[in-house]
Design a protein around this motif. Structure first.
Motif, mmCIF file in Angstrom:
data_model
loop_
_atom_site.group_PDB
_atom_site.id
_atom_site.type_symbol
_atom_site.label_atom_id
_atom_site.label_comp_id
_atom_site.label_asym_id
_atom_site.label_seq_id
_atom_site.Cartn_x
_atom_site.Cartn_y
_atom_site.Cartn_z
ATOM 1 N N UNK A 1 0.797 -1.108 0.220
ATOM 2 C CA UNK A 1 0.174 -0.017 0.024
ATOM 3 C C UNK A 1 0.999 1.033 0.001
ATOM 4 N N UNK A 2 2.185 1.129 -0.021
ATOM 5 C CA UNK A 2 2.980 2.301 -0.097
ATOM 6 C C UNK A 2 3.054 3.015 1.079
ATOM 7 N N UNK A 3 2.652 2.351 2.239
ATOM 8 C CA UNK A 3 2.608 3.000 3.530
ATOM 9 C C UNK A 3 4.255 2.908 4.385
ATOM 10 N N UNK A 4 4.873 1.806 3.923
ATOM 11 C CA UNK A 4 6.336 1.705 4.477
ATOM 12 C C UNK A 4 7.230 1.778 2.813
ATOM 13 N N UNK A 5 8.240 2.388 3.164
ATOM 14 C CA UNK A 5 8.986 2.268 2.120
ATOM 15 C C UNK A 5 9.927 0.988 1.936
ATOM 16 N N UNK A 6 10.418 0.703 0.772
ATOM 17 C CA UNK A 6 11.047 -0.704 0.617
ATOM 18 C C UNK A 6 12.192 -0.780 1.774
ATOM 19 N N UNK A 7 12.984 0.221 2.029
ATOM 20 C CA UNK A 7 13.888 0.239 3.305
ATOM 21 C C UNK A 7 13.534 -0.145 4.512
ATOM 22 N N UNK A 8 12.228 0.703 4.980
ATOM 23 C CA UNK A 8 11.506 0.458 5.978
ATOM 24 C C UNK A 8 11.313 -1.053 6.240
ATOM 25 N N UNK A 9 10.527 -1.409 5.307
ATOM 26 C CA UNK A 9 10.055 -2.982 5.218
ATOM 27 C C UNK A 9 11.191 -3.885 5.315
ATOM 28 N N UNK A 10 12.297 -3.441 4.712
ATOM 29 C CA UNK A 10 13.603 -4.415 4.846
ATOM 30 C C UNK A 10 14.145 -4.552 6.239
#
Length: 69
Positions: free
Chosen positions: A10-19
């Motif tokens: 949903x683009x609520x976390x950036x890919x870096x935050x998710x990682x």
């Protein structure tokens, strides 16, 4: 992990935050260790949770017909 995957989708976390969050959770041996996640990551989860209404879902009383077949 499914919830943070949905937050990413949903683009609520950036890919870096998710990682970073995924790695933190995977390395944690206990809930207490997860709670030691850096504040910046917690804030990202809190923002995404608010947008998704997760807190409201958890506070809603169960439906009277829950579990009825």
């Amino acid at each position: 992990m499914k919830t943070i995957d949905e937050m990413l989708h949903l683009a609520l976390l950036s890919p870096d935050e998710h990682r970073q969050i995924s790695h933190w959770i995977a390395r944690a041996d206990s809930p207490e260790e997860i709670l030691q996640m850096p504040p910046l990551l917690w804030r990202a989860i809190e923002r995404a949770s608010a947008v998704m209404g997760i807190d409201e879902d958890l506070m809603r009383p169960p439906a009277l017909d829950a579990g009825a077949c």
